[in-house]
Motif scaffolding. Structure first.
Motif, PDB file in Angstrom:
ATOM      1  N   LEU A  47       0.852  -1.184   0.000  1.00 31.16           N
ATOM      2  CA  LEU A  47       0.000   0.000   0.000  1.00 31.16           C
ATOM      3  C   LEU A  47       0.888   1.234   0.000  1.00 31.16           C
ATOM      4  O   LEU A  47       1.599   1.497   0.975  1.00 31.16           O
ATOM      5  CB  LEU A  47      -0.918   0.000   1.222  1.00 31.16           C
ATOM      6  N   ASP A  48       0.873   1.974  -1.088  1.00 31.00           N
ATOM      7  CA  ASP A  48       1.680   3.183  -1.201  1.00 31.00           C
ATOM      8  C   ASP A  48       0.969   4.327  -0.476  1.00 31.00           C
ATOM      9  O   ASP A  48      -0.065   4.807  -0.944  1.00 31.00           O
ATOM     10  CB  ASP A  48       1.874   3.530  -2.680  1.00 31.00           C
ATOM     11  N   PRO A  49       1.484   4.786   0.647  1.00 33.47           N
ATOM     12  CA  PRO A  49       0.780   5.834   1.408  1.00 33.47           C
ATOM     13  C   PRO A  49       0.699   7.166   0.686  1.00 33.47           C
ATOM     14  O   PRO A  49      -0.122   8.006   1.034  1.00 33.47           O
ATOM     15  CB  PRO A  49       1.617   5.953   2.698  1.00 33.47           C
ATOM     16  N   GLN A  50       1.542   7.371  -0.331  1.00 38.29           N
ATOM     17  CA  GLN A  50       1.512   8.619  -1.087  1.00 38.29           C
ATOM     18  C   GLN A  50       0.731   8.496  -2.396  1.00 38.29           C
ATOM     19  O   GLN A  50       0.577   9.480  -3.117  1.00 38.29           O
ATOM     20  CB  GLN A  50       2.947   9.059  -1.408  1.00 38.29           C
ATOM     21  N   GLY A  51       0.231   7.298  -2.687  1.00 40.96           N
ATOM     22  CA  GLY A  51      -0.327   7.058  -4.005  1.00 40.96           C
ATOM     23  C   GLY A  51      -1.806   7.334  -4.163  1.00 40.96           C
ATOM     24  O   GLY A  51      -2.323   7.280  -5.281  1.00 40.96           O
ATOM     25  N   TYR A  52      -2.509   7.637  -3.058  1.00 45.76           N
ATOM     26  CA  TYR A  52      -3.967   7.734  -3.129  1.00 45.76           C
ATOM     27  C   TYR A  52      -4.473   8.997  -2.438  1.00 45.76           C
ATOM     28  O   TYR A  52      -3.813   9.570  -1.576  1.00 45.76           O
ATOM     29  CB  TYR A  52      -4.609   6.497  -2.490  1.00 45.76           C
ATOM     30  N   ASP A  53      -5.674   9.377  -2.844  1.00 46.10           N
ATOM     31  CA  ASP A  53      -6.364  10.504  -2.212  1.00 46.10           C
ATOM     32  C   ASP A  53      -7.429  10.025  -1.233  1.00 46.10           C
ATOM     33  O   ASP A  53      -7.789  10.730  -0.298  1.00 46.10           O
ATOM     34  CB  ASP A  53      -7.035  11.382  -3.278  1.00 46.10           C
ATOM     35  N   LEU A  54      -7.964   8.828  -1.495  1.00 44.48           N
ATOM     36  CA  LEU A  54      -9.033   8.284  -0.669  1.00 44.48           C
ATOM     37  C   LEU A  54      -8.884   6.764  -0.617  1.00 44.48           C
ATOM     38  O   LEU A  54      -8.623   6.127  -1.645  1.00 44.48           O
ATOM     39  CB  LEU A  54     -10.413   8.664  -1.223  1.00 44.48           C
ATOM     40  N   ILE A  55      -9.040   6.197   0.566  1.00 45.29           N
ATOM     41  CA  ILE A  55      -8.955   4.749   0.776  1.00 45.29           C
ATOM     42  C   ILE A  55     -10.296   4.264   1.284  1.00 45.29           C
ATOM     43  O   ILE A  55     -10.889   4.870   2.192  1.00 45.29           O
ATOM     44  CB  ILE A  55      -7.847   4.403   1.780  1.00 45.29           C
ATOM     45  N   LYS A  75      -0.208  -3.702   7.013  1.00 50.00           N
ATOM     46  CA  LYS A  75      -0.385  -2.462   6.261  1.00 50.00           C
ATOM     47  C   LYS A  75      -0.633  -1.265   7.178  1.00 50.00           C
ATOM     48  O   LYS A  75      -0.674  -0.118   6.720  1.00 50.00           O
ATOM     49  CB  LYS A  75      -1.572  -2.596   5.295  1.00 50.00           C
ATOM     50  N   GLY A  76      -0.827  -1.514   8.465  1.00 47.25           N
ATOM     51  CA  GLY A  76      -1.172  -0.455   9.406  1.00 47.25           C
ATOM     52  C   GLY A  76      -0.263   0.756   9.360  1.00 47.25           C
ATOM     53  O   GLY A  76      -0.742   1.902   9.300  1.00 47.25           O
ATOM     54  N   PRO A  77       1.072   0.585   9.381  1.00 46.77           N
ATOM     55  CA  PRO A  77       1.952   1.765   9.327  1.00 46.77           C
ATOM     56  C   PRO A  77       1.763   2.594   8.060  1.00 46.77           C
ATOM     57  O   PRO A  77       1.847   3.821   8.090  1.00 46.77           O
ATOM     58  CB  PRO A  77       3.351   1.144   9.395  1.00 46.77           C
ATOM     59  N   TRP A  78       1.518   1.930   6.930  1.00 49.10           N
ATOM     60  CA  TRP A  78       1.275   2.659   5.676  1.00 49.10           C
ATOM     61  C   TRP A  78      -0.035   3.432   5.750  1.00 49.10           C
ATOM     62  O   TRP A  78      -0.118   4.568   5.290  1.00 49.10           O
ATOM     63  CB  TRP A  78       1.242   1.689   4.497  1.00 49.10           C
ATOM     64  N   LEU A  79      -1.078   2.784   6.319  1.00 46.21           N
ATOM     65  CA  LEU A  79      -2.363   3.469   6.469  1.00 46.21           C
ATOM     66  C   LEU A  79      -2.216   4.709   7.353  1.00 46.21           C
ATOM     67  O   LEU A  79      -2.735   5.776   7.033  1.00 46.21           O
ATOM     68  CB  LEU A  79      -3.400   2.523   7.069  1.00 46.21           C
ATOM     69  N   LYS A  80      -1.524   4.548   8.461  1.00 49.31           N
ATOM     70  CA  LYS A  80      -1.337   5.674   9.373  1.00 49.31           C
ATOM     71  C   LYS A  80      -0.562   6.796   8.703  1.00 49.31           C
ATOM     72  O   LYS A  80      -0.895   7.978   8.865  1.00 49.31           O
ATOM     73  CB  LYS A  80      -0.611   5.204  10.639  1.00 49.31           C
TER      74      LYS A  80
END
Length: 246
Positions: A47-55, A75-80
């Motif tokens: 999960l790219d944390p910089q790749g999306y505007d909305l999850i 994936k928690g750290p990426w979500l955060k």
């Protein structure tokens, strides 16, 4: 202008038409000339944390939640990181539970959560189900948010602020009058329906949150929501046990 939308676990967490929320967001964006790119992200995917505007994360039964839980924990750290950077997020029911500290099932198994929301969930002895209406103060349109809840878990907030206050229905736990949770631009809720089809004011609120990180303050051109708001009002009044605000 482009909206980048991440759909987490679409094949696992899609109870009660939750995928319809993706369709609503896409249509309301496209009607305004905003291109939408939807990317499914599932088990084992980065999960790219910089790749999306909305999850977006939907709901699912305990078995599917168990499958998703370990992967979501990774994936928690990426979500955060994404949420801290201003990415918007909508999690429904089981997805909402998995973003708290933990979910303890009816069998006593504890599923660790991603820890995005300061909340925890424990299974109750009966399901909380039925039509529900809540008041969400941040919305520009002064109307209730309505939906259908069907959950065995009781969620208790431990510092997270609620999405809204219950007008009728059970909400997080059937006792404290709260529904859902908020952290920055992340929203968790028990409302199915799909939620956004009957609540265009909430859909547009999420769209604005999602777009503002890359594009600054965004003014969404108004749409003709007369039919959607007629449904919202009819359902709200049909199940209203006493005279309410609206």
């Amino acid at each position: 202008m482009k909206l980048r939308l991440c759909h987490l676990y679409p094949e696992l967490l899609n109870l009660y038409g939750d995928r319809g929320n993706i369709l609503v967001l896409c249509r309301r964006a496209e009607w305004r000339g905003i291109a939408v790119e939807v990317t499914p992200v599932s088990l084992g995917d980065k999960l790219d944390p910089q790749g999306y505007d909305l999850i977006f994360l939907g709901g699912g039964p305990d078995q599917e939640q168990g499958v998703a839980s370990a992967d979501l924990l990774a994936k928690g750290p990426w979500l955060k990181e994404a949420v801290e950077a201003g990415v918007a997020l909508l999690a429904i029911c089981g997805g909402y539970q998995l973003l708290g500290e933990y979910y303890r099932t009816g069998s006593g198994e504890t599923l660790p959560g991603a820890g995005l929301f300061a909340a925890y969930t424990e299974a109750g002895t009966r399901r909380l189900k039925g039509n529900i209406a809540i008041q969400v103060e941040e919305l520009e349109v002064d109307r209730p948010v309505i939906g259908f809840e069907n959950h065995g878990g009781r969620t208790f907030l431990q510092g997270a602020r609620p999405l809204g206050r219950v007008i009728y229905g059970d909400g997080n736990n059937g006792s404290d009058g709260t529904e859902g949770a908020r952290y920055k631009n992340a929203v968790g809720t028990y409302l199915h329906g799909p939620l956004l089809s009957k609540n265009p004011h909430l859909a547009d609120y999420l769209l604005r949150l999602a777009l503002q990180r890359r594009h600054g303050e965004v003014e969404l051109p108004p749409l003709d929501d007369s039919l959607e708001f007629a449904v919202n009002e009819a359902v709200y009044r049909r199940f209203l046990p006493t005279k309410g605000k609206w």
